[in-house]
Design a protein around this motif. Structure first.
Motif, short mmCIF file in Angstrom:
data_model
loop_
_atom_site.label_atom_id
_atom_site.label_comp_id
_atom_site.label_asym_id
_atom_site.label_seq_id
_atom_site.Cartn_x
_atom_site.Cartn_y
_atom_site.Cartn_z
N PHE A 290 27.70 -6.08 13.48
CA PHE A 290 27.83 -4.37 13.64
C PHE A 290 28.03 -4.27 14.73
O PHE A 290 26.92 -3.43 15.80
CB PHE A 290 26.11 -4.27 12.86
N GLY A 318 27.19 -7.57 5.70
CA GLY A 318 25.96 -7.63 5.80
C GLY A 318 25.53 -7.85 4.87
O GLY A 318 26.42 -8.80 4.51
N TRP A 645 17.26 -1.21 8.54
CA TRP A 645 19.12 -1.40 9.23
C TRP A 645 19.56 -1.14 10.45
O TRP A 645 18.40 0.12 10.83
CB TRP A 645 19.83 -1.16 7.25
N ARG A 647 23.31 -0.95 11.12
CA ARG A 647 24.59 -1.98 11.07
C ARG A 647 25.79 -0.85 12.01
O ARG A 647 26.95 -1.69 11.95
CB ARG A 647 25.32 -2.14 9.59
N ASP A 689 19.40 -6.22 8.00
CA ASP A 689 20.83 -6.50 8.35
C ASP A 689 20.67 -5.59 10.00
O ASP A 689 20.85 -4.47 9.87
CB ASP A 689 21.54 -5.96 8.06
#
Length: 850
Positions: A290, A318, A645, A647, A689
């Motif tokens: 990411f 992910g 998250w 990402r 993630d």
């Protein structure tokens, strides 16, 4: 209201429900093992949760605390009796203070007979609608030549229902207006329309001889040009005709879902492939994943508005990552012979229960019993070739059960099955839910709507929005509609206090784009169709980067320095329960491209997914403190009370190096919360993630633990009390699956107390651990001075593929100062929790300087 599970904290509601039934999918929906850890501890935690709720919001009185008590199942599971005399009565309506200065407009409720000409500053000559009162205040200000700030005004709503079939649209000229109930009088703004009904008996549904008796009412001439998205019968939800029969307020998966069959048609290839936008600069260099801002435009993601998504990018990654797509139809051999199911809606779980989709039927093959669609599937960001369990609604042939309805828009006819013998009585009140936005405040960053407040008002009966356009807010799993029963965009110092928001079928409050000083405080939210509060900003392309011409029109891009985001939203002391009735990927609080928000001293329970969800790491600086959350993830899996998250990086000037531009966010703070990771939760706090830069301190995390994966780092967990730990697997206290890119980033797990439920359970798990390399072992993170407990006082851990004892681990120089002892008594654990969480801080957290 407020009813909990039937099986306890670790509800087995479906045990392990394999979705791989017939041709459904290869996924599985799995909930935590066992009804609850053990009755003594389980009940001790429940009793303390009830006690803690009273510390937080005991001022709400006996009725509301009874809902907490019932949701914790203290009577049925723990043989505790509710003490009706221990708390004051719950007020029937907010008692505020009438203004003593400024312009005042009183508004009569629907059905009130008013004599005289409506006039300002006179309670005896009220206006007939809220819209007319706003118009009168505009005219008064104009006649005096005064700006809004120079002429503050109050609109006082009298007892009863104020129908808002047309959205109340407030602009900057309407700044500095307070909307309030008359002290002690219950009053409501409703997005419904009262109906005039004369009923005729139709008989039983020919498709089902066992159905109830259907009655019809001709609604011609009553202005239902947009159909009837919802129905209220004596203030409660009427049920759209469905198969299986279901009540969205009471049906919890698997009740009300087809779990034993169905064959999904494959995705339809898009007419045009995605346009990929991947930035090589700026780039995060302290993550192994990411690192770049990347999206795809169009293609399979053309169904979104805007048609931009991380999950249509060139290389999405992910957990369970693959490019977005959705199925195009459903065959089921048990379907009835539908005459014309056009306009029906198929609601289907995505495999693994991360979200559900809605599809609007536009084709039907009776010979193959196949429904087809070209609209829908945008209600989540993560696609799949197939769906899982499903139901269908809004089909006449499925009108079979009590309180179900079907509206034929072509003939303006409402069909209804009464829950009493005979036709609906003349005194029953039927209302069509027609308006999805009751109040809208829209300004700009340069000219905001300022100083507007709502106090003591009930907002109810907003129409569903799950088939309205949805976008993908950022790199998380969510699809979201930029809509709400209360909509805020371009505002400053707007407050919503001591209100009740109930039976709205979409989001309750949407905080969109530029908003500063927003306060959402001391409200109750109940029976909400989707999310309660969603804060979703806009970004922009970075000048000179590839894809500028593509992204600028969609207010998308890596650059978040334009300020067009909700910042500093205060969500405090709200009572939030029974939500996600329709869209299951929903939360009491959600943020995307939003930062510096404060979520403090809220009570949250009974929902299908996470309690608080951060869709990205934009900017950081949020505070999540002293909240009580439980009974989350009741219908979903692989989540927690708090989920995050990260990402997709964003450039802001409020991050690690503020005021300089930086992709790394400031630290978010999660502290002194009481979270219970029950039902389908995998833990209590799930930093998923890429999640980075979190201070997670002094939380009571029942069935929780530490998680780091997919490049996430700098999650600093300390002071936690984690009884009967679980991070996907029973007993796991700390799971680190990240391999950090540099020595400047790490994770930390220290001064925590973790209690395992049994012996021979793994306590720590480190994927990138090499037991033959001491330097590697001692650089797995900042790990020291923890207190570990289990029945034997011994623990093992996973170092890569090798199992070590804690003593062997410490012999390498890792985890120094950590001790292992035998499991303490339940009362001791609860006393530790009380010492951790009490006393509470002040509820009045001040907003920052913006």
């Amino acid at each position: 209201s407020g009813s909990g599970s039937c099986q306890g904290f670790r509800s087995q509601m479906a045990l392990t429900v394999a979705v791989a039934l017939g041709t459904l999918s290869t996924g599985k929906y799995i909930v935590g093992p066992g009804a609850h850890y053990g009755e003594p501890f389980d009940c001790a935690v429940r009793e303390y949760a009830y006690e803690y709720a009273q510390h937080l919001q005991g001022w709400r009185g006996a009725d509301k605390m009874r809902e907490v008590f019932d949701s914790l199942e203290l009577a049925t599971l723990c043989n505790v009796t509710f003490d009706t005399h221990a708390l004051p009565p719950t007020p029937k309506a907010h008692v505020g203070v009438l203004p003593t200065a400024g312009v005042v407009a009183y508004v009569a409720a629907h059905g009130t007979v008013v004599d005289g000409v409506p006039s300002l500053n006179d309670s005896g000559t009220p206006f007939q609608s809220v819209h007319h009162a706003v118009q009168a205040i505009r005219a008064e200000r104009a006649s005096l030549g005064l700006a809004a700030a120079e002429a503050p005004a109050t609109i006082v709503l009298r007892r009863g229902t104020h129908y808002m079939t047309n959205t109340l649209e407030l602009t900057p000229e309407d700044s500095h207006i307070k909307f309030m109930n008359y002290p002690g009088e219950p009053t409501a703004m409703s997005g419904a329309k009262p109906l005039r009904t004369t009923w005729k008996e139709v008989g039983k549904n020919p498709s089902d001889p066992s159905s109830g008796v259907i009655y019809s009412a001709d609604l011609s001439g009553q202005g239902l040009v947009g159909g009837m998205p919802g129905l209220r019968v004596d203030g409660k939800r009427g049920l759209r005709a469905s198969f299986p029969d279901r009540n969205p307020e009471l049906s919890i998966f698997p009740d009300g879902w087809v779990t034993d069959g169905g064959d999904y048609s494959p995705p339809i290839p898009p007419a045009k492939n995605e346009t990929y936008v991947t930035l090589s600069s700026p780039m995060l260099h302290d993550k192994t994943m990411f690192q770049q801002y990347m999206v795809g435009v169009g293609g399979h993601c053309a169904l979104y508005d805007p048609p931009v998504s991380y999950w249509c990018s060139e290389d999405p990654s992910g957990g369970g990552a693959f490019a977005f797509r959705v199925p195009s139809g459903l065959s089921y051999k048990e379907f009835k012979s539908y005459k014309d199911p056009t306009g029906a809606v198929v609601v289907a779980w995505r495999p693994a229960h991360w979200a559900n989709w809605m599809f609007e039927v536009d084709s039907w093959n009776d010979a193959t019993k196949t429904l087809g669609w070209t609209k829908g599937g945008f209600q989540g960001a993560r696609g799949n070739n197939k769906g899982a369990e499903w139901y269908i609604e809004n089909v006449y042939e499925e009108l079979t059960a009590e309180n179900e309805f079907y509206y034929d828009q072509d003939t303006s006819t409402l069909f209804y099955i009464n829950n009493e013998t005979g036709a609906p009585s003349a005194d029953m009140q039927f209302e069509a839910v027609v308006n999805h936005t009751i109040v809208s405040l829209k300004g700009t960053q340069s000219k905001p709507v300022s100083g507007v407040s709502f106090e003591g008002i009930t907002f109810r009966d907003a129409a569903y929005t799950y088939m309205e356009p949805h976008g993908v807010p950022s790199g998380g799993d969510w699809g979201l509609q930029r809509l709400g029963a209360i909509f805020l965009e371009g505002t400053m110092n707007v407050s919503i206090k001591s209100c009740l928001v109930t039976r709205v079928d979409g989001n309750a409050i949407m905080v969109s784009g530029y908003n500063r000083g927003t306060v959402i405080e001391k409200n109750e939210f109940v029976w909400i169709g989707d999310s309660v509060i969603a804060a979703w900003g806009y970004t922009a392309p970075l000048g000179g980067s590839a894809g500028d011409d593509v992204l600028a029109q969609y207010k998308s891009g890596v650059d978040g320095r334009n300020g067009e985001q909700p910042r500093g939203v205060l969500v405090q002391q709200n009572f939030i329960h029974e939500l996600g009735l329709f869209e299951k990927q929903s939360s009491p609080f959600f943020q995307a491209k939003s930062c510096q928000n404060v979520i403090h001293q809220n009570i949250m329970f009974n929902m299908p997914r996470a309690g608080i969800n951060f869709n990205d790491g934009f900017g950081g600086g949020a505070v999540v403190s002293e909240n009580l959350g439980y009974n989350t993830c009741r219908e979903s899996s692989d989540h927690a009370v708090f989920n995050s998250w990260d990402r997709q990086p964003f450039l802001t000037d409020v991050g690690q190096n503020a005021p300089d531009a930086d992709l790394n966010p400031a630290y978010n703070e999660i502290s002194r919360n009481f979270f219970i990771g029950n039902y389908g939760a995998s833990m209590a706090i799930d930093n998923d993630d890429g999640s980075s830069y979190y201070h997670i301190t002094n939380n009571f995390e029942v069935y929780g633990g530490h998680k780091s994966n997919f490049g996430g780092h700098n999650k600093i967990r300390s002071g936690a009390l984690i009884p009967y730990s679980r991070v996907y697997q029973e007993g796991l206290c700390c799971r680190i699956n990240s391999n950090w890119a540099s020595a400047n980033v790490t994770d930390a797990y220290y001064n925590n107390t973790c209690i395992q439920s049994a012996d021979k359970l793994v306590g720590y798990s480190f994927r990138y651990c090499d037991p033959n390399n001491v330097n590697n072992v001692t650089n797995l993170g900042i790990i020291h001075n923890n207190r570990l407990y289990n029945p034997s006082g011994e623990m093992t851990l996973e170092c890569g593929t090798k199992s070590l004892t804690e003593q062997q681990f410490q012999a390498t120089g890792a985890d120094l100062g950590t001790t292992i002892a035998k499991t303490p008594e339940d009362a001791v654990i609860v006393n530790w929790a009380k010492a951790l969480l009490e006393p509470l801080s002040s509820p009045a957290i001040e907003l920052n300087q913006w």
